[in-house]
Design a protein around this motif. Structure first.
Motif, PDB file in Angstrom:
ATOM      1  N   ARG A 186       0.834  -1.211   0.000  1.00  0.00           N
ATOM      2  CA  ARG A 186       0.000   0.000   0.000  1.00  0.00           C
ATOM      3  C   ARG A 186       0.863   1.254   0.000  1.00  0.00           C
ATOM      4  O   ARG A 186       0.543   2.243  -0.675  1.00  0.00           O
ATOM      5  CB  ARG A 186      -0.933  -0.018   1.218  1.00  0.00           C
TER       6      ARG A 186
ATOM      7  N   LEU B  38       2.286   1.683  -3.560  1.00  0.00           N
ATOM      8  CA  LEU B  38       1.285   2.176  -4.498  1.00  0.00           C
ATOM      9  C   LEU B  38       0.933   3.633  -4.218  1.00  0.00           C
ATOM     10  O   LEU B  38       0.667   4.403  -5.154  1.00  0.00           O
ATOM     11  CB  LEU B  38       0.021   1.311  -4.414  1.00  0.00           C
ATOM     12  N   ARG B  39       0.968   4.026  -2.962  1.00  0.00           N
ATOM     13  CA  ARG B  39       0.705   5.426  -2.646  1.00  0.00           C
ATOM     14  C   ARG B  39       1.840   6.314  -3.145  1.00  0.00           C
ATOM     15  O   ARG B  39       1.611   7.381  -3.717  1.00  0.00           O
ATOM     16  CB  ARG B  39       0.522   5.604  -1.141  1.00  0.00           C
TER      17      ARG B  39
ATOM     18  N   ASP C 199       3.753   5.754  -5.621  1.00  0.00           N
ATOM     19  CA  ASP C 199       3.776   5.734  -7.088  1.00  0.00           C
ATOM     20  C   ASP C 199       2.421   6.087  -7.684  1.00  0.00           C
ATOM     21  O   ASP C 199       2.148   5.756  -8.840  1.00  0.00           O
ATOM     22  CB  ASP C 199       4.194   4.344  -7.577  1.00  0.00           C
ATOM     23  N   ARG C 200       1.570   6.762  -6.919  1.00  0.00           N
ATOM     24  CA  ARG C 200       0.208   7.024  -7.386  1.00  0.00           C
ATOM     25  C   ARG C 200       0.169   7.943  -8.604  1.00  0.00           C
ATOM     26  O   ARG C 200      -0.843   7.977  -9.326  1.00  0.00           O
ATOM     27  CB  ARG C 200      -0.635   7.618  -6.255  1.00  0.00           C
TER      28      ARG C 200
END
Length: 539
Positions: free
Chosen positions: A29, A32-33, A35-36
């Motif tokens: 998580r 992904l945050r 690399d958002r």
């Protein structure tokens, strides 16, 4: 202590594996945050280039007869096979897979290696991984989270490609999407191995990038000799596997088993290596430097840090220039009687002799690629700052402008070197008009420097968003590459600095746009340096 040790020893193997993956979900998580923004941009670029290709090709080869002629022409030209591979079918889907499949696979591989190294070796290099490892995080959790993040990115690109290309044939679209995503994951696991072997993220990326370059060279060498993709060098390259999947041309589904087996094998090696080293350590430690330092200036340090990249890019531009120069000699044969292709080349290279238009087109494309180099070289300033290696240097007698100048000389001077050797390579391959070709390559520099100046401005004024420079460079590359084929309006083409350059060779040399772009690049660089000098570092 003995009781605790005995209980740990008695823990079953499945329990030990579970503990080694503890915290994977939280790390995923977090990845992904972080690399958002970057990840969706990469996905859209990879998928967008593929999805734009059928429409572009349909405007060039509108009939089945034209596509069949194009297939025969491309397969009979060894230089075209070296660049794009053989054509296995004459449908729009098959031609799209031929034209963009290999390069989309390369982009997916670059995206994957950036993601994996970013969330493994870069985290260790910055010291953040050590803090995370002190909590409830398993030994192999960071690697697992990084590979899962790469899987999400590749799966996203693969799904978009499959959905967007389904109109050309569902089976072919699925094969193309899986092939590109599989290539990305194969190089993701290779990057995972490199991250275990090396102590620096830069070297891990370099090793994986070198392997990707070797795969491209192997595929090109194999395809230049045969028109059916059956040569040994082609099968030794993962990019050759993607090609031999033959999307939209009688799919070979068993080729995906090769990709899957190689990906799993490399993943097993990466996991085994990750379990055998301490955080921050590597299996190939950096050699200690000399007892007495040999680097006396900030410029010399910048050269030491970037010389590998400069030499690699230079060799690549020279070789690619020779290949495209050789293709220019047969431009008329490649185009044949296809008026649509002739129109596109003339829109890209100016309305002149077809050979000169082709030379103008390829020098423009090389200029756009040089924009990638200059952005990466300037962003090295940001990397040195965020890794806190610049702080002890600036704490001494070295000022910020001297420190930045060392990297900028390599960035801007290196781009001039690239375009010079490109011109030499094209002239060698073409065998004619050496002076005109070299001048055409050097005329690209003002636009390249504008992109470098914009990157300096990002690094100086908005360091947290410095990576946005990649979006600007990628947008210019997309406009220059796809815009002429889609016949985009002049206003859109002029959004790129390359849209204002004279179409050399062939057109008249116009100095005002070259001078204006050079002054704009100098202004952007000056403003960026002025802000960098005044702001707090790492802010």
């Amino acid at each position: 202590m003995t009781a605790v040790a005995s209980r740990a020893t008695a823990l079953p193997a499945s329990g030990r594996r579970t503990r080694q993956l503890a915290g994977t979900g939280s790390l995923l998580r977090l990845a992904l945050r972080r690399d958002r923004v970057m990840m969706p941009v990469w996905i859209l670029v990879v998928a967008g280039l593929v999805l734009a290709m059928p429409g572009s090709l349909e405007s060039v080869y509108g009939t089945a007869a034209e596509r069949a002629d194009a297939m025969e022409t491309m397969n009979s030209n060894s230089s075209m096979r070296a660049m794009y591979g053989p054509v296995f079918g004459d449908s729009l889907g098959a031609l799209s897979a031929w034209r963009i499949g290999c390069y989309a696979g390369v982009l997916a591989a670059v995206m994957s290696l950036v993601i994996v190294v970013r969330h493994t070796r870069e985290e260790e290099e910055s010291g953040r991984q050590e803090m995370l490892a002190a909590s409830m995080v398993g030994r192999r959790a960071p690697l697992t989270a990084a590979l899962l993040a790469a899987f999400v990115a590749n799966a996203g690109a693969g799904l978009l490609i499959t959905a967007g290309m389904a109109g050309q044939g569902v089976r072919g679209a699925l094969a193309l999407g899986l092939g590109i995503a599989g290539t990305g994951m194969l190089f993701a696991t290779l990057a995972a191995i490199a991250a275990q072997l090396t102590e620096s993220a830069r070297l891990a990326k370099g090793l994986t990038g070198a392997a990707l370059g070797a795969a491209f060279v192997l595929r090109a060498a194999g395809d230049s000799g045969t028109a059916d993709g059956s040569s040994a060098p082609t099968w030794l390259s993962p990019l050759g596997w993607q090609e031999n999947l033959r999307a939209f041309a009688g799919e070979r589904w068993w080729v995906l088993a090769l990709v899957g087996a190689a990906t799993v094998a490399q993943g097993v090696v990466a996991y085994e290596l990750a379990g055998r080293r301490d955080v921050g350590m590597s299996f190939l430690p950096t050699r200690p430097g000399p007892a007495r330092g040999r680097i006396a200036t900030a410029g010399a340090l910048a050269w030491r840090l970037q010389r590998g990249a400069v030499l690699g890019w230079t060799a690549g531009f020279l070789l690619a220039g020779m290949v495209f120069g050789q293709m220019a000699s047969g431009a008329a044969d490649i185009v044949g009687d296809n008026e649509s292709t002739r129109d596109i080349i003339e829109r890209m290279g100016g309305r002149s002799d077809l050979t000169e238009a082709f030379l103008s087109t390829i020098t423009g494309l090389f200029g756009m690629v040089a924009g990638l180099y200059v952005a990466a070289s300037v962003l090295r300033l940001h990397a040195e700052e965020t890794s806190q290696r610049a702080e002890p240097l600036l704490a001494g007698a070295v000022g910020r402008l001297r420190w930045a100048a060392g990297h900028l000389v390599i960035a801007f001077g290196g781009s001039a070197l690239l375009m010079t050797v490109c011109g030499i390579g094209v002239a060698i391959g073409h065998g004619e008009d050496a002076g005109a070709v070299l001048g055409a390559c050097l005329a690209q520099l003002p636009a390249v420097w504008v992109l470098g100046g914009l990157t300096v401005l990002f690094v100086g004024a908005y360091p947290k968003g410095a990576a946005a420079a990649w979006a600007v460079v990628g947008g210019c590359l997309a406009i220059g590459w796809i815009g002429p084929a889609l016949d985009l309006p002049r206003a859109v083409m002029n959004l790129s600095p390359f849209g204002h350059l004279p179409k050399l060779p062939g057109a008249a040399l116009s100095w005002p746009p070259l001078i204006t772009l050079t002054l704009l690049a100098a202004a952007l660089t000056g403003v960026g340096l002025a802000v960098l000098r005044r702001r707090d570092m790492t802010n």
